[in-house]
Design a protein around this motif. Structure first.
Motif, PDB file in Angstrom:
ATOM      1  N   ASP A  55       0.859  -1.187   0.000  1.00  0.00           N
ATOM      2  CA  ASP A  55       0.000   0.000   0.000  1.00  0.00           C
ATOM      3  C   ASP A  55       0.897   1.239   0.000  1.00  0.00           C
ATOM      4  O   ASP A  55       1.365   1.691   1.051  1.00  0.00           O
ATOM      5  CB  ASP A  55      -0.915  -0.007   1.223  1.00  0.00           C
ATOM      6  N   ASP A  56       1.143   1.780  -1.173  1.00  0.00           N
ATOM      7  CA  ASP A  56       2.077   2.906  -1.299  1.00  0.00           C
ATOM      8  C   ASP A  56       1.594   4.136  -0.542  1.00  0.00           C
ATOM      9  O   ASP A  56       2.410   4.895   0.011  1.00  0.00           O
ATOM     10  CB  ASP A  56       2.277   3.246  -2.778  1.00  0.00           C
ATOM     11  N   GLU A  57       0.294   4.381  -0.510  1.00  0.00           N
ATOM     12  CA  GLU A  57      -0.228   5.565   0.162  1.00  0.00           C
ATOM     13  C   GLU A  57       0.051   5.505   1.661  1.00  0.00           C
ATOM     14  O   GLU A  57       0.521   6.482   2.264  1.00  0.00           O
ATOM     15  CB  GLU A  57      -1.729   5.697  -0.072  1.00  0.00           C
ATOM     16  N   LEU A  58      -0.215   4.354   2.273  1.00  0.00           N
ATOM     17  CA  LEU A  58       0.019   4.214   3.707  1.00  0.00           C
ATOM     18  C   LEU A  58       1.505   4.271   4.036  1.00  0.00           C
ATOM     19  O   LEU A  58       1.910   4.898   5.018  1.00  0.00           O
ATOM     20  CB  LEU A  58      -0.578   2.897   4.203  1.00  0.00           C
ATOM     21  N   ILE A  59       2.331   3.623   3.243  1.00  0.00           N
ATOM     22  CA  ILE A  59       3.764   3.618   3.513  1.00  0.00           C
ATOM     23  C   ILE A  59       4.331   5.031   3.399  1.00  0.00           C
ATOM     24  O   ILE A  59       5.125   5.480   4.234  1.00  0.00           O
ATOM     25  CB  ILE A  59       4.487   2.663   2.546  1.00  0.00           C
ATOM     26  N   SER A  60       3.912   5.762   2.366  1.00  0.00           N
ATOM     27  CA  SER A  60       4.382   7.142   2.195  1.00  0.00           C
ATOM     28  C   SER A  60       3.935   8.023   3.350  1.00  0.00           C
ATOM     29  O   SER A  60       4.725   8.828   3.873  1.00  0.00           O
ATOM     30  CB  SER A  60       3.855   7.698   0.872  1.00  0.00           C
ATOM     31  N   ALA A  61       2.672   7.858   3.779  1.00  0.00           N
ATOM     32  CA  ALA A  61       2.163   8.659   4.898  1.00  0.00           C
ATOM     33  C   ALA A  61       2.875   8.296   6.198  1.00  0.00           C
ATOM     34  O   ALA A  61       3.187   9.181   7.009  1.00  0.00           O
ATOM     35  CB  ALA A  61       0.655   8.445   5.043  1.00  0.00           C
ATOM     36  N   ALA A  62       3.136   7.006   6.409  1.00  0.00           N
ATOM     37  CA  ALA A  62       3.827   6.579   7.623  1.00  0.00           C
ATOM     38  C   ALA A  62       5.257   7.121   7.660  1.00  0.00           C
ATOM     39  O   ALA A  62       5.732   7.588   8.703  1.00  0.00           O
ATOM     40  CB  ALA A  62       3.846   5.057   7.706  1.00  0.00           C
ATOM     41  N   THR A 221       0.314  14.352   3.165  1.00  0.00           N
ATOM     42  CA  THR A 221      -0.711  13.766   4.019  1.00  0.00           C
ATOM     43  C   THR A 221      -0.056  12.839   5.032  1.00  0.00           C
ATOM     44  O   THR A 221       0.628  11.883   4.654  1.00  0.00           O
ATOM     45  CB  THR A 221      -1.736  12.979   3.188  1.00  0.00           C
ATOM     46  N   THR A 222      -0.267  13.099   6.310  1.00  0.00           N
ATOM     47  CA  THR A 222       0.332  12.276   7.355  1.00  0.00           C
ATOM     48  C   THR A 222      -0.499  11.017   7.587  1.00  0.00           C
ATOM     49  O   THR A 222      -1.640  10.901   7.113  1.00  0.00           O
ATOM     50  CB  THR A 222       0.437  13.067   8.669  1.00  0.00           C
ATOM     51  N   LEU A 223       0.073  10.105   8.335  1.00  0.00           N
ATOM     52  CA  LEU A 223      -0.587   8.826   8.574  1.00  0.00           C
ATOM     53  C   LEU A 223      -1.933   8.970   9.284  1.00  0.00           C
ATOM     54  O   LEU A 223      -2.911   8.332   8.880  1.00  0.00           O
ATOM     55  CB  LEU A 223       0.345   7.914   9.370  1.00  0.00           C
ATOM     56  N   PRO A 224      -2.051   9.777  10.359  1.00  0.00           N
ATOM     57  CA  PRO A 224      -3.371   9.924  10.992  1.00  0.00           C
ATOM     58  C   PRO A 224      -4.444  10.429  10.030  1.00  0.00           C
ATOM     59  O   PRO A 224      -5.605  10.024  10.121  1.00  0.00           O
ATOM     60  CB  PRO A 224      -3.112  10.929  12.119  1.00  0.00           C
ATOM     61  N   LEU A 225      -4.079  11.309   9.100  1.00  0.00           N
ATOM     62  CA  LEU A 225      -5.052  11.811   8.131  1.00  0.00           C
ATOM     63  C   LEU A 225      -5.515  10.707   7.197  1.00  0.00           C
ATOM     64  O   LEU A 225      -6.709  10.605   6.877  1.00  0.00           O
ATOM     65  CB  LEU A 225      -4.442  12.962   7.327  1.00  0.00           C
ATOM     66  N   VAL A 226      -4.585   9.865   6.743  1.00  0.00           N
ATOM     67  CA  VAL A 226      -4.948   8.753   5.864  1.00  0.00           C
ATOM     68  C   VAL A 226      -5.829   7.754   6.599  1.00  0.00           C
ATOM     69  O   VAL A 226      -6.866   7.303   6.078  1.00  0.00           O
ATOM     70  CB  VAL A 226      -3.681   8.061   5.318  1.00  0.00           C
ATOM     71  N   VAL A 227      -5.437   7.417   7.816  1.00  0.00           N
ATOM     72  CA  VAL A 227      -6.218   6.454   8.596  1.00  0.00           C
ATOM     73  C   VAL A 227      -7.614   6.992   8.873  1.00  0.00           C
ATOM     74  O   VAL A 227      -8.622   6.280   8.730  1.00  0.00           O
ATOM     75  CB  VAL A 227      -5.487   6.116   9.912  1.00  0.00           C
TER      76      VAL A 227
END
Length: 273
Positions: A55-62, A221-227
């Motif tokens: 999941d590229d979006e989550l990895i980038s945000a993390a 976009t940070t991880l909390p925003l994605v989650v």
């Protein structure tokens, strides 16, 4: 005064720990569930960890959140240490009340207000001087540092007030400069408070949602925003896997920090004796 019996104390403690940790344990268990339904167990599987890895979006945000949290923790410890030291050692100088209020303000002002204030500030600065050109990592970092400095300052202040000033006074009498005394004597004595402040700042930064929502921009976009955006559409087992990895990461960090702090304290006591 009637003291509660030991079985009652143990029972109350057990209920408290159960209330806190059973949801976390269930989350970890269901992260290994093969079913796409979060609350229905079928069989053991690592499919959601594999899905998370791709999941590229989550990895980038993390990765972005980890970088911001690390930068925030380091900056907050540096600035907050000096702020706490001033509160503990400089006495009631002119403007002390204003200074104390400014240090404590982020603790009592809602994050929504802080986020709006910083957003308006950055927008007006961009109009006047052209900086910042856009909102991203740097603007989020500034907001997080503003929030975390207060926590570090309070932790350091309470630790500095507990120190015995005779060691520092002896070093000054022997000819050491105040700056040398701070880095040679005071800093090692308050190192545990610095580690605690660093860990707290790191956790607050990586967990922050409100300030990040106001101060982020396209591509930041940070991880909390994605989650948060994904959870609003429904619970996803991938979130369980992500949360489990973060729990493991934080637990390992806390254990390592406690180990090094205890070892440092034992060495210091051995040197004194």
């Amino acid at each position: 005064m009637i003291k509660p019996s030991r079985p009652l104390q143990i029972t109350a403690l057990g209920i408290g720990f159960a209330f806190l940790y059973i949801p976390i344990i269930s989350l970890i268990v269901y992260s290994f569930n093969d079913s796409p339904l979060v609350t229905v167990w079928t069989e053991f599987s690592l499919k959601w960890y594999r899905a998370l890895w791709t999941d590229d979006e989550l990895i980038s945000a993390a990765w972005l959140s980890l970088r911001i949290a690390f930068m925030t923790a380091c900056a907050s410890v540096v600035i907050g240490t000096w702020a706490g030291f001033v509160l503990a050692r400089m006495g009631r100088f002119k403007g002390f009340t204003l200074y104390t209020g400014m240090i404590n303000a982020p603790l009592v002002i809602p994050e929504v207000i802080q986020g709006i204030s910083l957003l308006l500030l950055f927008v007006e600065m961009a109009k006047l001087i052209g900086w910042p050109a856009g909102r991203g990592l740097f603007t989020i970092w500034i907001g997080h540092v503003m929030l975390c400095i207060s926590y570090v300052a309070i932790i350091v202040e309470s630790r500095v007030r507990e120190l015995n000033p005779s060691l520092e006074e002896a070093a000054l009498d022997l000819g050491a400069t105040p700056l040398r005394v701070f880095f040679t004597i005071t800093l090692p004595l308050i190192s545990q408070a610095l580690v605690a402040g660093w860990l707290l700042s790191f956790t607050l930064s990586i967990d922050d949602l409100v300030l990040s929502a106001f101060l982020s921009g396209p591509g930041s976009t940070t991880l909390p925003l994605v989650v948060f955006s994904r959870v609003r559409l429904g619970l996803n087992p991938e979130m369980n896997a992500l949360a489990t990895l973060f729990i493991a990461f934080v637990t390992a960090g806390v254990i390592a920090a406690n180990y090094f702090m205890q070892r440092s304290e034992r060495r210091r006591l051995a040197a004194v004796m």
